[in-house]
Write an enzyme that holds these catalytic residues in place. Structure first.
Site, PDB file in Angstrom:
ATOM      1  N   ASP A  87      45.991  43.440  32.948  1.00 39.54           N
ATOM      2  CA  ASP A  87      44.919  42.456  32.811  1.00 39.54           C
ATOM      3  C   ASP A  87      44.331  42.063  34.162  1.00 39.54           C
ATOM      4  O   ASP A  87      43.108  42.030  34.345  1.00 39.54           O
ATOM      5  CB  ASP A  87      45.437  41.209  32.091  1.00 39.54           C
ATOM      6  CG  ASP A  87      45.858  41.506  30.664  1.00 39.54           C
ATOM      7  OD1 ASP A  87      45.581  42.615  30.175  1.00 39.54           O
ATOM      8  OD2 ASP A  87      46.468  40.619  30.044  1.00 39.54           O
ATOM      9  N   SER A 113      37.348  21.679  34.804  1.00 39.13           N
ATOM     10  CA  SER A 113      36.856  22.749  33.935  1.00 39.13           C
ATOM     11  C   SER A 113      35.798  22.220  32.992  1.00 39.13           C
ATOM     12  O   SER A 113      36.021  21.234  32.277  1.00 39.13           O
ATOM     13  CB  SER A 113      37.999  23.352  33.120  1.00 39.13           C
ATOM     14  OG  SER A 113      37.480  24.240  32.133  1.00 39.13           O
TER      15      SER A 113
END
Length: 388
Positions: free
Chosen positions: A174, A67
């Protein structure tokens, strides 16, 4: 952005092979909070903020994750044959959970992959960075491995992985918003049936403004699961006096008629919010469809009061932000958004008041809470997809 991500991927994993790129948005929920696991309606929209992923299949069973948001962690390695939750794995538990959930459904990956991730959703803001990452992983797997799986199913798989792999009892909203978003539209979703329709969000002289309290929440470690359990207890007692399957089945009048069946006062207040918020969401969607943005804003304000007092998922900093917003002329509505216990507010602000809103809210928040609020004027974007 795409060139930057591609270069970063090459820098970490080397060139060659079939390298593909994907995006899954975060979401903001305009109204309908904590109704999605109570069989009610929600009204979210996808944002142009979200999570980007670059991936390439490997020749072995290794999984390598990197990441750009957590560069100091470096590459985190795992294996297709070792998909178990692990605190040491950190953020990679979210994509690993989706891989695990795909395997649970019978989808078999014949090899591992190298993955690079970059997200521009503020971490812990309540704009669904985790759901965005889950849906991104699902779209990645569908495309890379050629799986026959629909976007609503990818949303359900993401929810299943968060419930059962990562231990958060979240509803479907979501993941559904991230998978199924549509530019300039909100999604009016019945979480009980997964029936949905797109509603144009026409704010001709207003903008959606998100204010980040910078109070980070963690749904797994917070009282989120407690709220769900309290609603389940209330539902169980209501079922003894009326034929319902979910709190979302009740109107306000029916709830008032049967509410004494709920013995515990706290559970009664939780159920009241779930019922009233569902009806508010139905009325708010109708108001927006009719072009009555002012009425929509009133429902937003009522939603915050209910989330603050009956559901008790707000916090001091969020209440300060909302109360500051309510005092500013040109603010049509403002409320907490997301799971709660921190995160963000969402406001609808008239164009001529946006600059004043930013100035007044940041100043007042600094004075009252000694924190700097981050404010974003946002656009509604499309759902998850592969980038060309």
């Amino acid at each position: 952005m795409k060139e930057k991500l591609y270069s970063a991927f090459i820098g970490k994993y080397g060139d060659g092979g079939d390298i593909r790129m994907y995006f899954a948005p975060g979401r903001v929920n305009l109204i309908g909070e904590h109704t999605d696991y109570n069989g009610g309606h929600v009204f979210p929209c996808a944002l142009t903020l979200g999570t980007y992923g670059v991936a390439r299949k490997r020749q072995d069973s290794k999984l390598r994750f990197y990441s750009m948001n957590f560069e100091s962690i470096g590459i985190v390695e795992s294996d297709l044959n070792d998909l178990v939750p692990d605190k040491k794995a950190g953020w990679t538990n979210y994509p690993k959970g989706v891989l695990w959930a795909f395997k649970e459904r019978g989808y078999q990956m014949d090899c591992g992959m190298d993955v690079l991730i970059y997200g521009d959703i503020p971490n812990g803001s309540g704009l669904s960075s985790s759901a965005s990452l889950e849906v991104l992983t699902g779209v990645m797997l569908k495309d890379l491995y050629g799986f026959e799986v629909s976007l609503p199913d990818i949303a359900l798989i993401g929810q299943y992985s968060e419930n059962n792999f990562n231990g958060c009892n979240c509803g479907i909203m979501d993941q559904f918003a991230s998978a199924m978003g549509k530019k300039d539209h909100a999604i009016f979703l019945d979480t009980n049936t997964l029936e949905y329709e797109y509603a144009p969000v026409k704010l001709e002289d207003a903008k959606i403004v998100i204010t980040n309290s910078k109070v980070k929440h963690s749904l797994v470690d917070s009282a989120y699961n407690d709220r769900r359990n309290e609603c389940e207890r209330a539902l169980k007692e209501l079922k003894e006096v009326t034929d319902i399957q979910a709190l979302g089945d009740l109107t306000e009048e029916e709830f008032e008629k049967y509410k004494e069946a709920i013995k515990d006062d706290v559970c009664r207040r939780r159920a009241k919010h779930a019922v009233y918020e569902n009806q508010r969401t139905i009325h708010a969607e109708a108001a927006l469809k009719a072009g009555n943005v002012e009425q929509f804003g009133k429902y937003m304000n009522e939603s915050h009061v209910s989330l603050r007092d009956d559901y008790e998922v707000s916090c001091e900093e969020i209440d300060v932000l909302v109360e500051l917003a309510w005092k500013i002329p040109g603010v049509i509505g403002s409320r907490i958004t997301g799971g709660g216990f921190g995160g963000c507010t969402v406001s609808i602000v008239k164009n001529e008041a946006v600059d004043t809103f930013i100035e007044e809210v940041q100043k007042g928040y600094q004075e009252k809470c000694h924190k700097k609020a981050e404010i974003y004027v946002v656009d509604i974007g499309d759902g998850a997809h592969r980038l060309s």
